[in-house]
Design a protein around this motif. Structure first.
Motif, PDB file in Angstrom:
ATOM      1  N   LYS A  47       0.838  -1.203   0.000  1.00 51.59           N
ATOM      2  CA  LYS A  47       0.000   0.000   0.000  1.00 51.59           C
ATOM      3  C   LYS A  47       0.868   1.246   0.000  1.00 51.59           C
ATOM      4  CE  LYS A  47      -4.183  -1.769   2.125  1.00 51.59           C
ATOM      5  NZ  LYS A  47      -5.150  -1.606   3.185  1.00 51.59           N
ATOM      6  N   SER A  71       2.299   1.718  -3.439  1.00 56.26           N
ATOM      7  CA  SER A  71       1.235   2.145  -4.338  1.00 56.26           C
ATOM      8  C   SER A  71       0.965   3.638  -4.193  1.00 56.26           C
ATOM      9  CB  SER A  71      -0.051   1.372  -4.056  1.00 56.26           C
ATOM     10  OG  SER A  71       0.139   0.013  -4.268  1.00 56.26           O
ATOM     11  N   LYS A  72       0.941   4.113  -2.957  1.00 56.76           N
ATOM     12  CA  LYS A  72       0.710   5.538  -2.717  1.00 56.76           C
ATOM     13  C   LYS A  72       1.874   6.375  -3.231  1.00 56.76           C
ATOM     14  CE  LYS A  72      -2.373   4.903   1.180  1.00 56.76           C
ATOM     15  NZ  LYS A  72      -2.583   5.049   2.612  1.00 56.76           N
ATOM     16  N   LEU A 103       1.577   6.590  -7.067  1.00 62.80           N
ATOM     17  CA  LEU A 103       0.524   7.518  -7.462  1.00 62.80           C
ATOM     18  C   LEU A 103       0.966   8.956  -7.235  1.00 62.80           C
ATOM     19  CD1 LEU A 103      -2.290   7.896  -8.578  1.00 62.80           C
ATOM     20  CD2 LEU A 103      -3.173   7.642  -6.264  1.00 62.80           C
ATOM     21  N   ALA A 144      -3.518   7.026 -14.000  1.00 61.35           N
ATOM     22  CA  ALA A 144      -3.657   7.286 -12.564  1.00 61.35           C
ATOM     23  C   ALA A 144      -5.080   6.993 -12.078  1.00 61.35           C
ATOM     24  CB  ALA A 144      -3.274   8.725 -12.245  1.00 61.35           C
ATOM     25  N   GLU A 145      -6.076   7.365 -12.874  1.00 59.14           N
ATOM     26  CA  GLU A 145      -7.471   7.090 -12.500  1.00 59.14           C
ATOM     27  C   GLU A 145      -7.737   5.590 -12.448  1.00 59.14           C
ATOM     28  OE1 GLU A 145     -10.069   9.035 -11.486  1.00 59.14           O
ATOM     29  OE2 GLU A 145      -8.508  10.558 -11.325  1.00 59.14           O
ATOM     30  N   ASN A 146      -7.256   4.864 -13.439  1.00 58.94           N
ATOM     31  CA  ASN A 146      -7.452   3.415 -13.448  1.00 58.94           C
ATOM     32  C   ASN A 146      -6.738   2.759 -12.281  1.00 58.94           C
ATOM     33  OD1 ASN A 146      -9.080   3.346 -15.720  1.00 58.94           O
ATOM     34  ND2 ASN A 146      -7.359   3.127 -17.110  1.00 58.94           N
ATOM     35  N   TYR A 147      -5.557   3.234 -11.974  1.00 58.89           N
ATOM     36  CA  TYR A 147      -4.775   2.693 -10.862  1.00 58.89           C
ATOM     37  C   TYR A 147      -5.547   2.789  -9.550  1.00 58.89           C
ATOM     38  CZ  TYR A 147      -0.918   2.097  -7.593  1.00 58.89           C
ATOM     39  OH  TYR A 147      -0.116   1.658  -6.574  1.00 58.89           O
ATOM     40  N   LYS A 148      -6.189   3.918  -9.333  1.00 58.03           N
ATOM     41  CA  LYS A 148      -6.934   4.121  -8.086  1.00 58.03           C
ATOM     42  C   LYS A 148      -8.090   3.131  -7.932  1.00 58.03           C
ATOM     43  CE  LYS A 148      -7.602   8.582  -8.765  1.00 58.03           C
ATOM     44  NZ  LYS A 148      -8.031   9.973  -8.570  1.00 58.03           N
ATOM     45  N   LYS A 149      -8.606   2.625  -9.012  1.00 54.19           N
ATOM     46  CA  LYS A 149      -9.761   1.729  -8.976  1.00 54.19           C
ATOM     47  C   LYS A 149      -9.381   0.265  -8.718  1.00 54.19           C
ATOM     48  CE  LYS A 149     -12.154   4.611 -12.350  1.00 54.19           C
ATOM     49  NZ  LYS A 149     -12.642   4.679 -13.733  1.00 54.19           N
ATOM     50  N   ARG A 183      -3.038  -3.736  -8.654  1.00 50.66           N
ATOM     51  CA  ARG A 183      -2.140  -2.584  -8.794  1.00 50.66           C
ATOM     52  C   ARG A 183      -0.723  -3.045  -9.090  1.00 50.66           C
ATOM     53  NH1 ARG A 183      -4.008   1.839  -4.196  1.00 50.66           N
ATOM     54  NH2 ARG A 183      -5.980   2.339  -5.210  1.00 50.66           N
TER      55      ARG A 183
END
Length: 91
Positions: free
Chosen positions: A3, A6-7, A10, A58-63, A69
């Motif tokens: 996590k 991932s942050k 992003l 970036a939008e797809n990654y958040k989902k 991821r």
């Protein structure tokens, strides 16, 4: 740990988007840009498409779930290794 990474990823993506200017997804003012980045910066259409692609990425990654991821990031890394070898420069 995943996590956290991932942050960080992003955050890196989002900080590479110029604020208030539609253009490349990275800083075109950097002196260390390679030929590909220079080409993107000099071509407004390509620059716009590059920024749009970064936003969609970036939008797809958040989902995605954490597991997906990782696969998404690995796919991007694989692409970044693959395309320079497979695609000839025409600029």
């Amino acid at each position: 740990m995943l996590k956290f990474l991932s942050k960080i990823f992003l955050l890196i993506i989002l900080t590479q988007i110029p604020h208030g200017v539609l253009g490349a997804s990275f800083d075109c003012g950097l002196p260390s840009l390679g030929a590909t980045e220079q080409f993107i910066c000099k071509n407004p259409v390509i620059s716009d498409l590059d920024e749009r692609m970064a936003l969609v990425y970036a939008e797809n990654y958040k989902k995605l779930s954490p597991t997906n991821r990782v696969a998404y990031l690995n796919g991007q890394r694989d692409w970044l290794k693959y395309w320079p070898q497979a695609c000839k420069r025409s600029y």
